[in-house]
Design a protein around this motif. Structure first.
Motif, PDB file in Angstrom:
ATOM      1  N   VAL A  36      10.492   2.753  -7.602  1.00 19.97           N
ATOM      2  CA  VAL A  36       9.788   3.994  -7.269  1.00 19.97           C
ATOM      3  C   VAL A  36       9.152   3.885  -5.881  1.00 19.97           C
ATOM      4  CG1 VAL A  36       7.821   5.472  -7.861  1.00 19.97           C
ATOM      5  CG2 VAL A  36       9.389   4.694  -9.653  1.00 19.97           C
ATOM      6  N   GLY A  37       8.504   2.756  -5.612  1.00 14.22           N
ATOM      7  CA  GLY A  37       7.890   2.547  -4.305  1.00 14.22           C
ATOM      8  C   GLY A  37       8.920   2.533  -3.194  1.00 14.22           C
ATOM      9  N   ASP A  70      14.841  -5.304  -9.452  1.00 15.20           N
ATOM     10  CA  ASP A  70      15.213  -4.277 -10.424  1.00 15.20           C
ATOM     11  C   ASP A  70      13.999  -3.680 -11.118  1.00 15.20           C
ATOM     12  OD1 ASP A  70      18.006  -4.467 -10.069  1.00 15.20           O
ATOM     13  OD2 ASP A  70      18.060  -6.289 -11.281  1.00 15.20           O
ATOM     14  N   ASP A  71      12.811  -4.140 -10.735  1.00 16.39           N
ATOM     15  CA  ASP A  71      11.609  -3.635 -11.408  1.00 16.39           C
ATOM     16  C   ASP A  71      11.471  -2.120 -11.166  1.00 16.39           C
ATOM     17  OD1 ASP A  71       8.799  -4.408 -12.636  1.00 16.39           O
ATOM     18  OD2 ASP A  71       8.453  -2.977 -10.995  1.00 16.39           O
ATOM     19  N   PRO A  72      11.220  -1.340 -12.213  1.00 20.64           N
ATOM     20  CA  PRO A  72      11.157   0.126 -12.045  1.00 20.64           C
ATOM     21  C   PRO A  72      10.023   0.588 -11.132  1.00 20.64           C
ATOM     22  CG  PRO A  72      10.517  -0.530 -14.279  1.00 20.64           C
ATOM     23  CD  PRO A  72      11.116  -1.732 -13.633  1.00 20.64           C
ATOM     24  N   LYS A 125       0.841  -1.206   0.000  1.00 16.18           N
ATOM     25  CA  LYS A 125       0.000   0.000   0.000  1.00 16.18           C
ATOM     26  C   LYS A 125       0.880   1.261   0.000  1.00 16.18           C
ATOM     27  CE  LYS A 125      -3.970  -2.196   0.287  1.00 16.18           C
ATOM     28  NZ  LYS A 125      -4.958  -2.181  -0.828  1.00 16.18           N
ATOM     29  N   LEU A 126       2.003   1.223   0.739  1.00 18.33           N
ATOM     30  CA  LEU A 126       2.923   2.354   0.730  1.00 18.33           C
ATOM     31  C   LEU A 126       3.475   2.572  -0.678  1.00 18.33           C
ATOM     32  CD1 LEU A 126       5.610   3.242   3.344  1.00 18.33           C
ATOM     33  CD2 LEU A 126       6.258   3.117   0.955  1.00 18.33           C
ATOM     34  N   HIS A 127       3.841   1.474  -1.350  1.00 16.82           N
ATOM     35  CA  HIS A 127       4.344   1.577  -2.722  1.00 16.82           C
ATOM     36  C   HIS A 127       3.292   2.183  -3.648  1.00 16.82           C
ATOM     37  CE1 HIS A 127       8.213  -0.905  -3.057  1.00 16.82           C
ATOM     38  NE2 HIS A 127       7.996  -0.740  -1.757  1.00 16.82           N
ATOM     39  N   LEU A 128       2.020   1.913  -3.355  1.00 16.32           N
ATOM     40  CA  LEU A 128       0.931   2.444  -4.184  1.00 16.32           C
ATOM     41  C   LEU A 128       0.594   3.891  -3.829  1.00 16.32           C
ATOM     42  CD1 LEU A 128      -1.369  -0.695  -4.095  1.00 16.32           C
ATOM     43  CD2 LEU A 128      -0.320   0.256  -6.160  1.00 16.32           C
TER      44      LEU A 128
END
Length: 596
Positions: A579-580, A573-575, A504-507
């Protein structure tokens, strides 16, 4: 041209006896030369004469034991009883911790014969029966029991069907009852054992049908049978087979007497009642030695799909009982002056379940390491060390994370080489792969774990963590909700809720992230990383007083935590994941978590 026939393989039907020394690694560690000398003397003075007298031959010595064969199951049992009795006499003068004591397994079956060895499933079964025998004890298969019953003076207690390691089909086993044991109570001629019950031993008694509708009987029996199957998957468990358990159906029950007759430590009993469009299932776990109730619970479910509901009830019970039984066995193990590898495993698991602070996790690891010192091929200890090392690297963010990931992978691969069907070993390997940027492989290992054990809710929750690492945090909650459905009171539920909070924080949904993280900490407040991530989300929401309080609680549990330690472990390594992760770092800086 005439094609040559392949060389003929010699086979014969034989009684196979496998024996080894209980606690051999410990004895050799304490005094190699004295142990070797004593073992050599016992083989010459007690074992060899008994085998020769009863027409057997030693096929080979195995360092800490031997393999023998006999033309008759009766003679194999008589030889085993004779040398076990003689060894007890010879060792009587030694201190208990220095005594050499054999465990024996006997099976009758077809074997492949070579000049200096015999091979086949029949040999493997004898070896596995030896591993579940108690020190000084004899455990035989049903094929040996059929031949020996009534022809030897020794009585045997029925242990029910046993799921033996690397043996595809359950094997019914019987344990020799020492002289002086009580006479048989049940009418099948099998004497109850006077031995101490095996660790983590349990019988699931047929649940009572309290409904007026006899048609529900099949559902009630189905719950009992499914629980018996699923509880046998618990690490180190010893579960009485359902055929034996069902002989008690509809009879007056004295739980202490059942414990003596079946030689089990625990009884699980329960009842099922239908009321309108709902089912109520009551269960309780009882210690047969004291008669005390260790745990009780009630499950209320609506009637929709009867068998789907049965699966859910069984999976919830099995997961809850796993933790309850381990906790009970850990308490017993703490009283042991000379803990076995299994004792040490239980104590390690109790600490693992209690708290994920660095100190507790290192304590748990030390117990598992000590278990491996006693039994270097102990699969449960290997898997547990893999899980601890992976968690120290990927969640606690301890120093040297990639060395720990490498150690975890080595331990899990060794465990799988010893037991390729071990569900938790597959899951442990999957965790390492998920945390070292091999998400697809990690997901495949977790899927295999669930194929092998449908109730392994931790593996289901890891799919949620995988979604986060793959840059699909919106899918994390669904996976975790399924894990919570399978095992809502699981010891690991706080970790699963943490995955959702982090997703949820990443979102960017910091308010909902905070709610999930608070749920995680309510389930287990001794989880430092959840305190730090909660502090970050509260800081991003501008709630600095609450954020500082959460940071303080995290540092109280893990004073060594720093942002730089977290940065050393780059899980993906997922972009989108990156970001999250930058949002998390921002929150940690806002609340002034130490940089390090």
């Amino acid at each position: 041209m005439v094609q040559e026939r392949p060389p003929r393989v010699e086979r014969r039907l034989t009684a196979v006896l496998a024996a080894d020394v209980a606690g051999y690694s410990r004895l050799m560690h304490n005094d190699e030369e004295a142990t070797h000398a004593k073992l050599t003397a016992l083989m010459a003075d007690a074992v060899a004469p008994a085998i020769a007298e009863h027409g057997g031959r030693v096929v080979k010595n195995t360092g800490d034991g031997f393999l023998a064969e006999f033309p008759s199951a009766v003679e194999a049992v008589r030889a085993a009883v004779q040398f076990q009795t003689r060894i007890k006499e010879l060792a009587a003068a030694d201190a208990e911790e220095r005594q050499i004591v054999f465990r024996v397994g006997i099976n009758v079956g077809d074997v492949i014969v070579e000049p200096h060895d015999i091979f086949g499933d029949s040999v493997n079964i004898a070896a596995r029966l030896e591993s579940i025998a108690e020190p000084g004890g004899i455990c035989i298969s049903s094929s040996a029991y059929v031949h020996a019953r009534g022809k030897v003076s020794t009585e045997f207690a029925d242990l029910g069907e046993q799921n033996l390691k690397n043996i595809a089909v359950p094997v019914r086993a019987y344990a020799a009852v020492p002289n002086g044991g009580r006479p048989a109570i049940r009418g099948d001629g099998i004497g109850p054992s006077t031995r101490s019950p095996p660790r983590l031993s349990i019988v699931v008694l047929p649940f009572s049908n309290l409904s007026d509708d006899p048609a529900q009987e099949h559902f009630v029996d189905g719950v009992t049978e499914s629980l018996t199957t699923d509880l046998s998957r618990i690490s180190g468990s010893f579960v009485i087979g359902r055929h034996t358990a069902f002989t008690y159906k509809g009879k007056p029950i004295d739980l202490k007497q059942i414990g003596r007759e079946l030689n089990v430590q625990y009884v699980l009993e329960g009842s099922v009642q239908r009321s309108g469009n709902r089912f109520r299932v009551n269960v309780q776990l009882v210690d047969t030695e004291t008669g005390s109730h260790l745990w009780a619970d009630r499950f209320d479910k609506p009637i929709s799909d009867l068998f789907e509901m049965q699966d859910e009830i069984v999976s919830r019970l099995a997961n809850t009982l796993n933790a309850q039984l381990i906790a009970a066995e850990a308490r017993r193990a703490e009283r042991s002056l000379h803990p076995s590898a299994l004792d040490l495993y239980f104590q390690g698991m109790a600490r693992w379940n209690k708290s994920w602070t660095p100190g507790h996790m290192m304590q748990a690891r030390s117990f598992f390491a000590r278990a491996l010192e006693l039994e270097p091929d102990n699969v449960e200890a290997l898997v547990s060390i893999a899980l601890v090392d992976a968690a120290l690297a990927g969640i606690v963010f301890a120093d040297g994370p990639y060395e720990r990931f490498a150690a975890a992978e080595t331990a899990s691969l060794k465990a799988l080489s010893l037991d390729p069907q071990h569900a938790t070993a597959h899951m442990a390997l999957g965790i390492v792969q998920l945390c070292t940027r091999r998400a697809a492989q990690g997901v495949a290992e977790c899927e295999q774990a669930l194929v092998l054990n449908r109730n392994l809710a931790e593996a289901q929750a890891l799919f949620g963590a995988a979604k986060l690492l793959l840059g699909r945090p919106a899918e994390t909650e669904t996976c975790v909700q399924e894990a919570l459905r399978i095992s809502p009171r699981d010891e690991g539920a706080h970790r699963w809720m943490y995955y959702v909070g982090l997703a949820k924080l990443h979102l960017g949904d910091d308010a909902e992230a905070t709610e999930w993280l608070r749920r995680s900490l309510k389930a287990n407040p001794n989880y430092p990383v959840a305190h730090f991530v909660c502090a970050a989300t509260l800081a991003l929401l501008g709630k600095m007083d609450e954020a500082l309080a959460a940071r303080k609680e995290g540092l109280a549990l893990d004073p060594t935590f720093t942002i730089s330690r977290l940065k050393k472990v780059w899980l993906s390594d997922d972009p989108i994941f990156r970001v999250g992760s930058r949002r998390l770092m921002k929150g940690l800086h806002l609340v002034a978590v130490p940089e390090g």
